[in-house]
Design an enzyme around this catalytic site. Structure first.
Site, mmCIF file in Angstrom:
data_model
loop_
_atom_site.group_PDB
_atom_site.id
_atom_site.type_symbol
_atom_site.label_atom_id
_atom_site.label_comp_id
_atom_site.label_asym_id
_atom_site.label_seq_id
_atom_site.Cartn_x
_atom_site.Cartn_y
_atom_site.Cartn_z
ATOM 1 N N SER A 9 19.993 61.908 78.828
ATOM 2 C CA SER A 9 19.462 63.205 79.264
ATOM 3 C C SER A 9 18.498 63.000 80.417
ATOM 4 O O SER A 9 17.481 62.316 80.279
ATOM 5 C CB SER A 9 18.733 63.894 78.104
ATOM 6 O OG SER A 9 17.852 64.876 78.607
ATOM 7 N N SER B 219 18.782 71.532 89.847
ATOM 8 C CA SER B 219 17.991 70.368 89.433
ATOM 9 C C SER B 219 17.105 69.881 90.580
ATOM 10 O O SER B 219 15.927 69.542 90.390
ATOM 11 C CB SER B 219 18.919 69.222 89.018
ATOM 12 O OG SER B 219 19.642 69.573 87.870
ATOM 13 N N ASP C 251 27.252 70.278 82.357
ATOM 14 C CA ASP C 251 27.093 71.724 82.587
ATOM 15 C C ASP C 251 28.407 72.381 83.026
ATOM 16 O O ASP C 251 28.507 73.614 83.040
ATOM 17 C CB ASP C 251 26.031 71.984 83.664
ATOM 18 C CG ASP C 251 24.628 71.646 83.166
ATOM 19 O OD1 ASP C 251 24.435 71.525 81.940
ATOM 20 O OD2 ASP C 251 23.724 71.497 84.006
HETATM 21 C C1 S3P Z 1 19.162 68.912 84.051
HETATM 22 C C2 S3P Z 1 19.700 68.032 83.167
HETATM 23 C C3 S3P Z 1 20.746 68.384 82.199
HETATM 24 C C4 S3P Z 1 21.432 69.691 82.541
HETATM 25 C C5 S3P Z 1 20.452 70.749 82.942
HETATM 26 C C6 S3P Z 1 19.640 70.309 84.137
HETATM 27 C C7 S3P Z 1 18.098 68.448 84.952
HETATM 28 O O1 S3P Z 1 20.173 68.499 80.913
HETATM 29 O O2 S3P Z 1 22.212 70.134 81.451
HETATM 30 O O3 S3P Z 1 21.128 71.940 83.267
HETATM 31 O O4 S3P Z 1 17.810 69.125 85.954
HETATM 32 O O5 S3P Z 1 17.530 67.382 84.697
HETATM 33 P P1 S3P Z 1 19.950 67.195 79.994
HETATM 34 O O6 S3P Z 1 19.197 66.264 80.796
HETATM 35 O O7 S3P Z 1 19.160 67.616 78.810
HETATM 36 O O8 S3P Z 1 21.337 66.744 79.650
#
Ligand code: S3P
Length: 433
Positions: free
Chosen positions: A167, A21, A320
């Site tokens: 999210s 991320s 995750d």
């Molecule tokens: C992420 C947010 C999460 C996660 C993804 C990476 C990010 O998804 O599952 O692997 O980097 O912002 P969501 O924000 O849709 O839950």
């Protein structure tokens, strides 16, 4: 196909690749900043390379130095140029959703598309709020999924948006569009999702603040912005990748593994709390607070685990890691209940289904539910053929299950781990030598 055998104890010290991320965001914000952003410990996984590819297509020079650092030659908040072809977002939901917030405000039209999994994931969750800000985004298949056509609009307006889901991808898309809006933009989420965008954008000079409300909701507001400033970014080890080594050390008798420099940001570290509640022996060492992203070395020893209940606001902080947690639960004594996790259905695969299918293949007692799963742990698991359906996290979680199961496990499509963890299998086998 990768063959995994019942493991001897795992021993050693490892450094986990950079956080996915944070790596994505370092490229995106670096591209929009003035000057050279230098990124240390960048994750060279396929998803982050998709982000690099997209920004290169929009005129940003991004190079890897011999010491591994990535240098991003930012061109300022209005410096992107029209891509010559469709932006290829590969398997990466983070690339797709965050870049859509940026593209909504450009002076050109762009098209983006990914692989089959990506092109079946829901994009209505960003199309709706971005359209409220004045963006023009069309799902070319008419099903609220990519491929997307985004006709950039130079004048977006600020909104207050109540997101139905916690999210970070949705939140970040809206905050990034908010940089370009003519008034402040606020997003309210049911509980706080990972806050890397807020921390890193502030570091780059954006003005934003987050309030945690008594209701448990989180409200983040960003002000319009003229300029971002290049930064030195130190990417911590990815706790989502560390999760597999935490799991392996906990499950294989006699193991003791030191995992160095792992990001333990509270909005990501739910797995550590859950492991603790299951009886895990994990010691935090050498804790540091680097530019708002705290890190620690984690010393993990084999432990007897017991079942637990995982629900509510902790879910976004470990979403995750649920495949790995489900594997731990299958080996633990007693019952584990996971609820409030319907978001699992819209990840790289429907992870309620793929976890259930593969744990059952190994002989576990698991019942899928609408928003999670119930696992009656403690049944001996046997090696099986695992079908990740090209989902990196399923492949890695079940490689760990294979270490603790009796007999041989075969992981199909093992190359899918390259999305977030090139070298995963080598690092795992290195700990048993
Ligand atoms: C992420 C947010 C999460 C996660 C993804 C990476 C990010 O998804 O599952 O692997 O980097 O912002 P969501 O924000 O849709 O839950």
């Amino acid at each position: 196909m990768k063959q995994i055998k019942t493991s001897s104890p795992l021993h050693g010290e490892i450094t986990i690749p950079g956080d996915k991320s944070i790596s994505h965001r370092s490229i995106m914000f670096g591209a929009l900043a003035k000057g050279t952003t230098s990124v240390h410990h960048f994750l060279n996984g396929a998803d982050c390379l998709s982000t690099i590819g997209c920004f290169r297509q929009m005129g940003i020079d991004i190079q890897q130095e011999t010491d591994g650092r990535i240098l991003v030659q930012g061109k300022g908040i209005h410096g992107l140029t029209a891509p010559s072809g469709t932006l290829n977002v590969g398997n990466s939901g983070t690339t797709t959703r965050l870049i859509s917030g940026i593209l909504s405000a450009q002076s050109f039209t762009s098209f983006l598309s990914g692989d089959d999994s990506l092109n079946s994931r829901p994009m209505g969750r960003i199309i709706r709020p971005l359209s409220m800000m004045g963006a023009r985004i069309e799902s070319l298949s008419g099903n609220d999924c990519a491929p997307l056509m985004i006709q950039g609009q130079p004048c977006l307006h600020g909104i207050r948006y109540e997101s139905p889901v916690a999210s970070a991808q949705v939140k970040s898309a809206i905050l990034l569009a908010g940089l370009y809006a003519n008034s402040p933009t606020t997003i309210l989420e049911p509980s706080l999702s990972r806050n890397h965008t807020e921390l890193m954008l502030s570091q780059f000079g954006a003005v934003l603040h987050t309030t945690l409300l008594e209701s448990g909701e989180a409200e983040s507001t960003i002000s319009p912005c003229d300029e971002l400033y290049a930064q030195d970014i130190f990417v911590p080890g990815d706790i989502s990748s560390a999760a597999y080594f935490i799991g392996a050390a906990l499950l294989v008798p006699g193991s003791e593994v030191l995992i160095q420099n792992v990001g333990i940001n509270d909005t990501r570290a739910g797995i550590l709390k859950v492991c603790k509640s299951m009886g895990a022996d994990i010691t935090y060492m050498n804790q540091k607070d680097g530019a708002g992203e705290p890190t620690a070395d984690l010393l993990v020893r084999h432990s007897s685990l017991t079942g637990t209940c995982i629900e509510g606001s902790i879910i976004p902080t470990l979403i995750d890691e649920i495949p790995m947690i489900a594997v731990l639960a299958a080996f633990a004594d007693g019952t584990t209940i996971i609820r409030d996790a319907a978001e699992l259905k819209v990840k790289e695969t429907d992870r309620i289904q793929t976890v259930t299918e593969n744990l059952r293949a190994m002989g576990a007692d698991i019942t899928p539910t609408d928003d999670g799963m119930i696992i009656h742990g403690g049944k001996p698991l046997a090696g099986a053929t695992i079908h990740p359906h090209m989902d990196h996290r399923i492949a890695m979680a079940f490689a760990v299950a294979g270490l603790a199961a009796q007999g041989e496990t075969h992981i199909q499509e093992e190359q899918c781990v390259d999305v977030s963890y090139p070298g995963f299998f080598e690092m795992l086998s290195g700990l048993t030598r």
